[in-house]
Motif scaffolding. Structure first.
Motif, PDB file in Angstrom:
ATOM      1  N   LYS A   1       1.051  -1.058   0.049  1.00 34.96           N
ATOM      2  CA  LYS A   1      -0.211  -0.134  -0.399  1.00 34.96           C
ATOM      3  C   LYS A   1       0.464   1.595   0.340  1.00 34.96           C
TER       4      LYS A   1
ATOM      5  N   LYS B   1      -0.007   4.619  -2.260  1.00 32.35           N
ATOM      6  CA  LYS B   1      -1.051   4.489  -2.373  1.00 32.35           C
ATOM      7  C   LYS B   1      -2.685   4.962  -2.794  1.00 32.35           C
TER       8      LYS B   1
ATOM      9  N   TYR C   1      -2.812   8.138   3.905  1.00 29.16           N
ATOM     10  CA  TYR C   1      -3.676   7.403   5.842  1.00 29.16           C
ATOM     11  C   TYR C   1      -2.688   8.177   6.478  1.00 29.16           C
TER      12      TYR C   1
END
Length: 730
Positions: A580, A589, A592
């Motif tokens: 990720k 990706k 977060y």
């Protein structure tokens, strides 16, 4: 120390730096600083074994049959200091092994039996692990006898497996090879709670959708291995508990059939303990004072053990004969109606209505008295959840099938974190290749140095760029996880589903490179695996970049990787290895909550790299132009593709200023003119801002360490490329 100072120190003339209750760490003072401790876990200084100790070699000298006989003798005995139930430690050994292995989770591969980490905090003191300390202490005479030839991890799992054999189950096998650690694994995230079994802390994104359990967690609460045996948050509701079970066991890489088999098979033997008052138990293992010698949860009631044993608070056996492998669990579950009752400790449990006297198990310590069997909320879920019930009924009507499925599920539970079968040790390793072991075909060729050089030339002259070759090799190898020994370049699964379609692997570029490698492979007189060609392509490109920096070096390459097939690849299981993020290629990706540099540390630790190795790899990957999609952030050089130390030189240059211009985006400007020289991410700049990482960066920025940088980068690169080569002596 003067009198005033002594008074302020509790009138003690000695420093308290070693007293963990008084000492402060840097993270206490600066809680938001980047904590690099994750990269220095299991330092060799904590390991008491000799530097040249080889566990596999020691295990090869073990008389495994003798160990198993000693375990049988122990299981069929009763020790005065901790009496066995029904004159047998079957339940104790199964539970101790189960709770060691059951912490495994597939998202990051952490937990499990591989390191014997149940010996240390926090696991040794989890409420769900009450009295597993007694199981380990019962095993101590056997561990003492066989010493270095068998690790704690291997011994505990073997004890649980032998316990099932003593009960009458035909087990699937046993593989040794678990290497013990010597201090707590502080790097494992078990949850943010600061209180055991804290029902006020919700681990779910949506409480009504139990699949939203926080990643990478598997247990429903801090201090539990799986689900709460009394029900969700301690409230009986078998259908809701079934939802928790389905999510939790899936996080352990178990499907519905394996979940039912493990639940039923685990409760076919042994009993639950709740004949007392939990509030009277003493401190847990880690908190107990010295006179308890590493044993926790002292019970002051009665004898404190035997009939007074307190564990879960639930009291009773699940089957009529708790020391035998049979089908009584399903017989009782489906024959009788069950109602909610309270144990002597006040815990919620289920008991049968109007049960025949002969179907009741005898008391664990008084064969003249019979007791009601019990079921937990998880057991009742097998009867009430429609899908679980279908499976449970099949097991009920086909005991042989149940035994086979359970034996395989137990083997998977206790071996899932060991990686490929090539790592297993001993004569009891099953011959069958299992798909969850990620099998890779062996190769039957060797390559001479001349042949390797010839292949390097073909790869470099193939029309593929050096960055394309390096990125493909890196993406293939970076999936490796030292937590459960999965992933890596061996097998070349990057060319198979699901990896070939992962966003982080840049499918369009990957397809182009793979097509060219297959073309080269087809032209060879000696067939070389695509896995070897992928790694060799990156290795050749790194070697060329080092030579362009002025250093005539040879990057090592060890052939021998095989090519896995799609049929040998569990697509569902491999989905958890999808990156990720990749700080080494400066890629996220998505956005977060966790900072990119923290994710970099987590990835680095899983790959088995140290902080200096991480540092040198970041610097090298940036100047080699390997960023995702050719992004320019962190490429602090005018010589892209040359393995220079420019990243560190320019990062530490005080003629620069560093200014945030967006989320995770910074501009590096000339201090005098204000002109933008480069752009960067947090992952780039942390190597100049964090004091520890800067100390490494400064080493590689020095004028006299240009060659050291090249050699260190090559060593770290080689480590990544060979991390999953268990057939190669490292």
């Amino acid at each position: 120390m003067d009198k005033k100072s002594q008074a302020s120190a509790g009138k003690c003339p000695f420093a308290h730096g070693a007293n963990t209750s008084l000492a402060s760490s840097n993270t206490d003072w600066w809680p938001n600083s980047l904590n690099l401790d994750i990269l220095s876990q299991h330092d060799k200084k904590t390991n008491p074994m000799d530097p040249d100790f080889d566990y596999a070699a020691a295990f090869a000298q073990l008389d495994l049959e003798a160990v198993k006989q000693d375990l049988r003798d122990l299981i069929n005995s009763s020790q005065d200091w901790w009496p066995s139930d029904y004159g047998s430690y079957i339940g104790m050994m199964v539970r101790t092994a189960w709770h060691l292995a059951g912490t495994y989770r597939k998202q990051d591969g952490r937990g499990g039996a591989n390191t014997g980490n149940q010996r240390f905090a926090p696991l040794n003191s989890w409420p769900d692990n009450v009295n597993t300390d007694k199981g380990r202490r019962l095993l101590w005479p056997i561990k003492k006898k066989y010493g270095n030839k068998i690790s704690w991890g291997d011994l505990i799992v073997l004890a649980g497996t032998v316990a099932y054999e003593v009960a009458g189950l035909k087990t699937f096998g046993f593989g040794g090879g678990r290497v013990d650690i010597w201090h707590p694994e502080k790097d494992i995230y078990w949850g943010e709670e600061r209180k055991w079994l804290d029902a006020t802390k919700n681990r779910y994104g949506d409480d009504q959708d139990r699949t939203t359990l926080e990643n990478p967690l598997a247990a429903v609460q801090m201090g539990l291995i799986y689900v709460n045996p009394e029900g969700v948050d301690g409230h009986p509701d078998p259908l809701k508990t079934a939802q928790d079970m389905r999510t939790t066991f899936d996080r352990m890489a178990m499907n519905d059939e394996e979940t039912v088999a493990l639940t039923a098979g685990g409760h076919t033997v042994g009993k639950a303990h709740g004949n007392g008052k939990a509030e009277l138990l003493g401190a847990n293992t880690e908190a107990a004072d010295v006179e308890f010698q590493g044993l926790g949860w002292h019970n002051p009631e009665g004898t404190g053990n035997g009939c007074n044993t307190m564990v879960s608070g639930i009291e009773g056996a699940w089957t009529t004969h708790p020391t035998k492998w049979d089908n009584e669990y399903f017989y009782l579950l489906f024959t009788y109606d069950w109602e909610q009752r309270k144990s002597p400790a006040g815990a919620h449990q289920w008991e049968p209505i109007n049960i025949k006297e002969e179907d009741k198990p005898v008391d664990a310590h008084n064969p003249n008295v019979r007791r009601n069997p019990i079921m937990t909320d998880a057991d009742m879920a097998l009867k009430m959840d429609p899908e679980y019930r279908k499976i449970a009924e099949r097991f009920y009507h086909d005991p042989a099938y149940f035994a086979e499925v359970f034996a395989r599920a137990w083997f998977k539970l206790t071996h899932r974190d060991m990686g490929p079968k090539s790592r297993y040790l001993g004569a009891d390793v099953p011959a069958e290749d299992l798909i969850w072991q990620d099998p890779v075909p062996s190769v039957d060729y060797t390559l001479s140095e001349a042949e390797i050089d010839e292949l390097k030339a073909k790869l470099l002259n193939s029309g593929l760029t050096c960055s394309e070759l390096i990125n493909t090799a890196w993406d293939s190898a970076r999936t490796y996880r030292g937590s459960d020994f999965r992933g890596g370049a061996n097998g070349a699964r990057i060319r198979l589903s699901p990896q070939k379609d992962w966003v982080g692997n840049e499918p369009e570029r990957l397809h182009k490179v793979l097509a060219k490698l297959e073309e080269i492979q087809a032209s060879l007189n000696k067939k070389v695996s695509i896995a070897d060609l992928i790694v060799l392509g990156g290795t050749a490109a790194v070697e060329k970049a080092a030579q362009e920096a002025g250093f005539a070096v040879k990057v090592p390459f060890t052939p021998g990787r095989g090519d896995a097939t799609q049929e040998q690849t569990d697509e569902y299981s491999f989905a958890d290895l999808e990156p990720k993020h990749d700080g080494y290629r400066n890629w996220l990706k998505q956005d977060y909550a966790v900072q990119p540099e923290e994710m970099l540390l987590d990835r680095t630790q899983l790959m088995g790299l140290t902080a200096p190795e991480m540092t040198v790899l970041i610097g090298g990957m940036r100047v080699l132009g390997t960023n995702y999609a050719g992004a320019k952030e962190g490429v602090f050089t005018d010589r892209v593709g040359v393995l220079s130390n420019d990243f560190f030189v320019n990062l530490t240059d005080m003629e620069n200023t560093w200014e945030p211009v967006g989320k995770n985006l910074y501009e590096i400007r000339d201090r005098k003119t204000g002109a933008v020289k480069w752009t960067a991410t947090r992952v780039d700049l942390v190597f100049g801002s964090n004091s520890i990482l800067r100390s490494y960066a400064e080493v590689y920025a020095q004028d006299d360490n240009k060659e050291k940088f090249v050699h260190d980068f090559i060593a770290a690169w080689n480590k990544v490329m060979n991390a999953d080569r268990f057939d190669v002596k490292k």
